[in-house]
Design a protein around this motif. Structure first.
Motif, short mmCIF file in Angstrom:
data_model
loop_
_atom_site.label_atom_id
_atom_site.label_comp_id
_atom_site.label_asym_id
_atom_site.label_seq_id
_atom_site.Cartn_x
_atom_site.Cartn_y
_atom_site.Cartn_z
N SER A 153 29.28 54.55 41.84
CA SER A 153 28.21 55.23 42.10
C SER A 153 28.22 56.72 42.31
O SER A 153 29.49 57.22 42.31
N GLY A 154 27.39 57.51 42.32
CA GLY A 154 27.45 58.98 42.33
C GLY A 154 26.87 59.52 43.32
O GLY A 154 26.15 58.81 44.07
N TYR A 160 28.15 55.75 47.60
CA TYR A 160 28.94 56.50 47.24
C TYR A 160 29.75 57.14 48.33
O TYR A 160 29.43 57.29 49.73
N GLY A 161 31.17 56.90 48.05
CA GLY A 161 32.38 57.40 49.14
C GLY A 161 33.61 57.66 48.73
O GLY A 161 33.62 58.24 47.45
N ILE A 162 34.39 57.44 49.43
CA ILE A 162 35.94 57.70 49.17
C ILE A 162 36.48 57.51 47.81
O ILE A 162 37.05 58.05 47.17
N LEU A 163 36.31 55.99 47.59
CA LEU A 163 36.78 55.66 46.57
C LEU A 163 35.96 55.87 45.24
O LEU A 163 36.73 56.20 44.35
N GLU A 174 33.75 52.44 34.36
CA GLU A 174 32.68 51.76 33.73
C GLU A 174 32.54 50.42 34.38
O GLU A 174 33.36 49.82 34.63
N TYR A 175 31.11 50.29 34.52
CA TYR A 175 30.75 48.98 35.16
C TYR A 175 30.50 48.04 33.99
O TYR A 175 29.43 48.33 33.09
N LEU A 176 30.90 47.08 33.79
CA LEU A 176 30.90 46.37 32.33
C LEU A 176 29.83 45.24 32.49
O LEU A 176 29.06 45.10 31.66
N PHE A 177 29.92 44.37 33.25
CA PHE A 177 29.11 43.22 33.64
C PHE A 177 29.07 42.56 34.82
O PHE A 177 30.21 42.40 35.70
N THR A 178 28.05 41.70 35.28
CA THR A 178 27.82 41.09 36.62
C THR A 178 28.27 39.70 36.33
O THR A 178 27.93 39.20 35.21
#
Ligand code: SAH
Length: 275
Positions: A153-154, A160-163, A174-178
């Motif tokens: 997340s942005g 959106y947080g530390i990590l 990259e978010y690849l798939f669920t």
């Protein structure tokens, strides 16, 4: 007699690993998804690959097929590592805890990490990767969707947080798939997702990385406060007029945090007590 010994032996060899909750064990049962994950690691420019938590080896088989120059697995559960030992020949199995593993003594040079991670320690795995950010150049991992969403997340997003900031500073994320819960035994209570991290080649001149980590952590640990207020234990910014100091951490992008780090370093001057 002989037949029953043979039967018992066969049952032993084929016996499945009992899923243990405290090791975060949810075994993937869908071979197509396993293959897709195994193929998602691009493995460009390095030859060492470590799989975290092979369990019963559904990913491991596809990873062995890829013939990496050096491939090892690390598995904490004795029952699972014994199972893997029986199932695959000539596979180097590190029997222990990934979180305690010294990656430098594990491989010479750069490496990639892959796994269907134990969800109870997925955040800790990513903090460990950050510690070894100059060694780990790629990671493909399956984890709970909620943590995956956080990592990708942005600014402006509630999650959106530390990590997110620390990982996005060093990695293309990259978010690849669920992946639905129904393809695991036992099924987890949450949805899963596969993400990929690829090391970026950045290092702005004079960028104080240690201070950057501190600034990100301190500000997000009090995310409702303005940056100026949450930085108080670190530095007195009362006399400084800078827009970044008036904002809240979730409004700042990675570049803003890097700029803020420079500002804090400037304010600290020679007082390096806190860093
Ligand atoms: N890859 C398998 C298993 C996933 S479940 C599959 O897709 O089916 C997560 C696995 O990680 C389990 O095998 C569990 O025993 C292992 N594990 C849990 N904590 C670990 C740790 N700290 N270090 C290494 N392995 C761990």
């Amino acid at each position: 007699m002989f037949l029953s010994v043979l039967k018992a032996y066969f049952a032993f060899v084929m016996s499945e690993v009992r899923a243990k909750k405290h090791f975060g064990q949810h075994f993937l049962t869908d071979r197509n998804i396993a293959k897709k994950i195994a193929l998602s690691l691009e493995a460009r420019g390095y030859s060492n690959v470590l799989e975290i938590g092979p369990g019963m080896g559904i990913l491991t088989g596809f990873l062995i097929d890829r013939n990496f120059e050096n491939f090892k697995v690390v598995e904490i559960d004795r029952e699972a590592s014994d199972y893997i030992d029986r199932k695959f020949n000539n596979l180097e199995i590190i029997k222990g805890d990934f979180l305690r593993l010294d990656l430098n003594s594990c491989f010479d040079g750069k490496m990639g990490i892959i796994g269907n991670f134990p969800y109870n320690i997925s955040s800790q795995i990513f903090f460990r990767v950050l510690e070894y950010r100059d060694k780990v150049c790629e990671l493909t991992g399956m984890l709970q969707k909620e943590v995956a969403d956080r990592i990708v997340s942005g600014p402006g997003s509630k999650v959106y947080g530390i990590l997110s900031v620390l990982l996005q500073a060093y990695y293309k994320v990259e978010y690849l798939f669920t992946v639905p819960a129904s393809v695991f035994t036992p099924p987890p209570k949450v949805k899963s997702a596969v993400i990929r991290l690829t090391r970026k080649d950045i290092k702005p001149v004079g960028f104080n990385e240690k201070l950057f980590f501190s600034v990100v952590k301190i500000t997000f640990n009090q995310r409702r406060k303005t940056i100026k207020n949450s930085l108080k234990p670190l530095v007195d910014a009362s006399g400084i007029d800078n827009e970044l100091l008036k904002k809240r951490p979730e409004e700042l992008g990675v570049d803003d945090f890097i700029e803020l780090t420079g500002l804090v370093e400037f304010m600290l001057g020679n007082n390096k007590m806190f860093i």
